[in-house]
Design an enzyme around this catalytic site. Structure first.
Site, PDB file in Angstrom:
ATOM      1  N   SER A 135     -45.828 -15.227  -6.711  1.00  0.00           N
ATOM      2  CA  SER A 135     -44.803 -14.598  -7.545  1.00  0.00           C
ATOM      3  C   SER A 135     -43.917 -13.624  -6.776  1.00  0.00           C
ATOM      4  CB  SER A 135     -45.452 -13.870  -8.729  1.00  0.00           C
ATOM      5  OG  SER A 135     -46.177 -12.741  -8.286  1.00  0.00           O
ATOM      6  N   LYS A 183     -45.463  -6.314  -8.095  1.00  0.00           N
ATOM      7  CA  LYS A 183     -44.090  -6.625  -8.515  1.00  0.00           C
ATOM      8  C   LYS A 183     -43.134  -5.597  -7.909  1.00  0.00           C
ATOM      9  CE  LYS A 183     -45.832  -9.785 -11.247  1.00  0.00           C
ATOM     10  NZ  LYS A 183     -45.722 -11.232 -10.920  1.00  0.00           N
TER      11      LYS A 183
END
Length: 216
Positions: free
Chosen positions: A85, A121
């Site tokens: 991701s 993230k």
């Protein structure tokens, strides 16, 4: 006794002319064979490579010692990347260290607790920021387009929240760099991340060695 005739001088012994020593022509310096030159060059390159490898090992040991000391004081948390991701910034199997802090800025890569594990993230918005993402995946923060050189592709991705989204006090808005697959603040299940969920900020990539570097 032999009589000398008047008006004549005794004969003197004739001197033989000295032979001049002929100078030998100077010989040009001998040029080593090309094969010998190549062997010497190879030896020099080998010594240079050895010193370079030795320096790399020394630096690796110094960094390892420094990291170990910081881990021992619980200032750093080691994380192994599991998933894609955050590609291309962070790749599957890489090892990074998070610095334990709550002082987070936009652009930082952070680790936070979610569902019993740590997710990684990138912060694109902090408390008070207004976030909007259009259908093409372009991100706007407070009405200005966000410059994102770390992306290889813009995508709206998995998104079920409404825009514009105001980031509440004590929270951050996060997105994965691989927008097509990342599950992040665009999903209601995650949403904006609370400050008490944050583990720390990514500061150092330790593995693999050829990608070792300090991170923002």
């Amino acid at each position: 006794m032999a009589e000398e005739r008047p008006g004549t001088e005794p004969k003197r012994a004739e001197k033989k002319p000295r032979k001049r020593r002929e100078k030998k022509p100077e010989q040009a310096p001998e040029i080593p064979a090309i094969g010998l030159l190549r062997e010497e060059l190879a030896r020099e390159e080998s010594r240079h490579d050895f010193r370079k490898r030795l320096w790399g090992i020394a630096m690796g040991l110094i960094v390892a010692a420094a990291v170990t000391a910081l881990v021992a004081t619980r200032l750093l948390v080691m994380i192994r990347i599991n998933g894609n991701s955050m590609e291309p910034t962070l790749k599957q199997g890489e090892v990074i260290f998070l610095y334990r802090t709550k002082e987070i800025e936009a652009g930082d890569i952070v680790g936070f607790y979610y569902g019993g594990r740590v997710l990684l993230k990138r912060v694109v918005g902090v408390a008070g920021d207004q976030i909007e993402i259009n259908q093409e995946g372009t991100v706007y923060v407070n009405g200005e387009q966000l410059d994102e050189p770390y992306l290889t592709e813009k995508r709206l991705g998995k998104c079920d929240i409404e825009f514009p989204c105001q980031v509440p006090e004590g929270m951050i808005f996060v997105l994965g760099d691989n927008r097509a697959v990342s599950v992040d603040s665009r999903i209601r299940g995650i949403g904006c991340v609370e400050e008490n969920q944050i583990v720390g900020r990514a500061v150092f990539r330790a593995w693999p060695f050829h990608r070792m570097e300090l991170m923002r």
